[in-house]
Write a protein that holds these residues in place. Structure first.
Motif, PDB file in Angstrom:
ATOM      1  N   HIS A 120      53.489  52.626  73.762  1.00 32.33           N
ATOM      2  CA  HIS A 120      54.159  54.263  73.582  1.00 32.33           C
ATOM      3  C   HIS A 120      52.667  54.691  73.279  1.00 32.33           C
ATOM      4  CE1 HIS A 120      57.975  54.118  74.140  1.00 32.33           C
ATOM      5  NE2 HIS A 120      57.500  53.355  72.543  1.00 32.33           N
ATOM      6  N   ALA A 158      56.637  64.231  76.531  1.00 31.77           N
ATOM      7  CA  ALA A 158      57.258  63.028  76.967  1.00 31.77           C
ATOM      8  C   ALA A 158      56.159  62.322  75.583  1.00 31.77           C
ATOM      9  CB  ALA A 158      56.340  62.071  77.903  1.00 31.77           C
ATOM     10  N   ASP A 170      58.538  62.695  72.313  1.00 30.45           N
ATOM     11  CA  ASP A 170      59.335  61.573  72.623  1.00 30.45           C
ATOM     12  C   ASP A 170      59.281  60.471  72.471  1.00 30.45           C
ATOM     13  OD1 ASP A 170      61.884  63.528  73.381  1.00 30.45           O
ATOM     14  OD2 ASP A 170      61.148  62.622  75.230  1.00 30.45           O
ATOM     15  N   ARG A 171      57.711  59.689  72.637  1.00 35.62           N
ATOM     16  CA  ARG A 171      57.185  58.813  72.382  1.00 35.62           C
ATOM     17  C   ARG A 171      56.629  58.701  71.085  1.00 35.62           C
ATOM     18  NH1 ARG A 171      53.648  59.816  77.123  1.00 35.62           N
ATOM     19  NH2 ARG A 171      54.486  58.976  79.005  1.00 35.62           N
ATOM     20  N   THR A 185      58.238  60.118  68.144  1.00 32.26           N
ATOM     21  CA  THR A 185      59.507  59.306  67.682  1.00 32.26           C
ATOM     22  C   THR A 185      60.045  58.005  67.343  1.00 32.26           C
ATOM     23  OG1 THR A 185      60.240  61.797  68.480  1.00 32.26           O
ATOM     24  CG2 THR A 185      61.982  60.173  68.178  1.00 32.26           C
ATOM     25  N   ALA A 186      59.653  57.175  68.976  1.00 34.03           N
ATOM     26  CA  ALA A 186      60.147  56.305  69.245  1.00 34.03           C
ATOM     27  C   ALA A 186      59.080  55.018  67.649  1.00 34.03           C
ATOM     28  CB  ALA A 186      59.368  55.735  70.822  1.00 34.03           C
ATOM     29  N   ALA A 229      55.398  64.364  66.065  1.00 37.65           N
ATOM     30  CA  ALA A 229      56.603  64.291  67.424  1.00 37.65           C
ATOM     31  C   ALA A 229      57.188  65.716  67.468  1.00 37.65           C
ATOM     32  CB  ALA A 229      57.441  63.662  66.925  1.00 37.65           C
ATOM     33  N   ARG A 286      56.191  68.439  70.480  1.00 34.69           N
ATOM     34  CA  ARG A 286      57.499  69.279  71.061  1.00 34.69           C
ATOM     35  C   ARG A 286      57.679  70.904  70.741  1.00 34.69           C
ATOM     36  NH1 ARG A 286      60.950  65.462  69.411  1.00 34.69           N
ATOM     37  NH2 ARG A 286      60.959  64.428  71.104  1.00 34.69           N
TER      38      ARG A 286
END
Length: 175
Positions: free
Chosen positions: A82, A99, A102-103, A105-106, A158, A162
Motif C-alpha cells: 500500500h 484509492a 482507502d490505502r 485506511t487499510a 485517510a 478523502r
C-alpha cells in the motif's frame, strides 16, 4: 498534474519500500519453510540436540507460533505494498485520489492487527521457552504509544485524503 519522477525523496522512499518488501518476503519464505520442517524434524530442524525430543504438543505450538509470525509478516508485506502504491501516485503527481484514502485506511487497520497479533504471539513464545526447558524468558509488556500514534495518524491522513479528493472534485465541478 505534473510528474515528480526525479524527486530524490521519492526515489529514496521507493528504494526503502522495495528493500522492506524484499526483507519481509525473505523472512516469510523462511518462516513458511520452517512450519513443515518443525512438524517433520522437531528440534533437529534447528540443529538443537537438546530440543530433538520435541513432544507433539511442542511441535504443534511451535507451528502455531510460526504460522502467527507468517501472518504478521504477510500483513507487513501488504502494508508496504500500500505504501509503495501511495509513493508511486505521489510520483505521478496525483496523490489525492480515493484509492490513496482507502490505502491509508487499510494501512491503519493492518498496523492495528499487527499490534494485536503481537500480544498472543509473545505470550505463546514465552510459554514455549518455558515448555522446552530453556532459561526463563522475560519480556517487557506495555502499550506501544509509537504504534498507537502511527495508527491514529494513518486513520486521520485517510480522512484528510478523502476530504481533499472530495474538495478537488467539487472544485472541478464548479469550473
Amino acid at each position: 498534474m505534473a510528474s515528480n519522477t526525479k524527486d530524490p525523496l521519492l526515489m529514496i522512499a521507493k528504494g526503502i519500500v522495495y528493500f522492506m518488501l524484499g526483507v519481509i518476503a525473505f523472512a516469510g519464505i523462511v518462516v513458511a519453510i520452517s512450519i513443515p520442517g518443525v512438524l517433520i524434524f522437531g528440534g533437529e530442524f534447528v540443529d538443537a540436540a537438546e530440543l530433538a525430543a520435541f513432544t507433539g504438543t511442542q511441535r504443534v505450538l511451535t507451528m502455531l507460533l510460526l504460522a502467527g509470525v507468517a501472518g504478521a509478516l504477510y500483513l507487513g508485506f501488504r502494508f508496504f505494498i500500500h505504501m509503495l502504491r501511495i509513493v508511486k501516485s505521489v510520483g505521478e503527481g496525483d496523490p489525492f485520489v480515493p484509492a490513496n484514502a482507502d490505502r491509508l485506511t487499510a494501512m491503519a487497520w493492518i498496523m492495528l492487527a499487527i499490534n494485536v497479533i503481537a500480544i498472543p504471539l509473545s505470550g505463546l513464545a514465552l510459554y514455549l521457552v518455558e515448555l522446552v526447558g530453556e532459561e526463563p524468558a522475560t519480556t517487557e509488556v506495555g502499550v506501544d504509544f509509537g504504534g498507537l500514534v502511527l495508527i491514529l495518524t494513518l486513520f486521520i491522513l485517510a480522512r484528510v485524503f478523502r476530504h481533499g479528493t472530495e474538495m478537488r472534485e467539487d472544485l472541478e465541478g464548479t469550473v
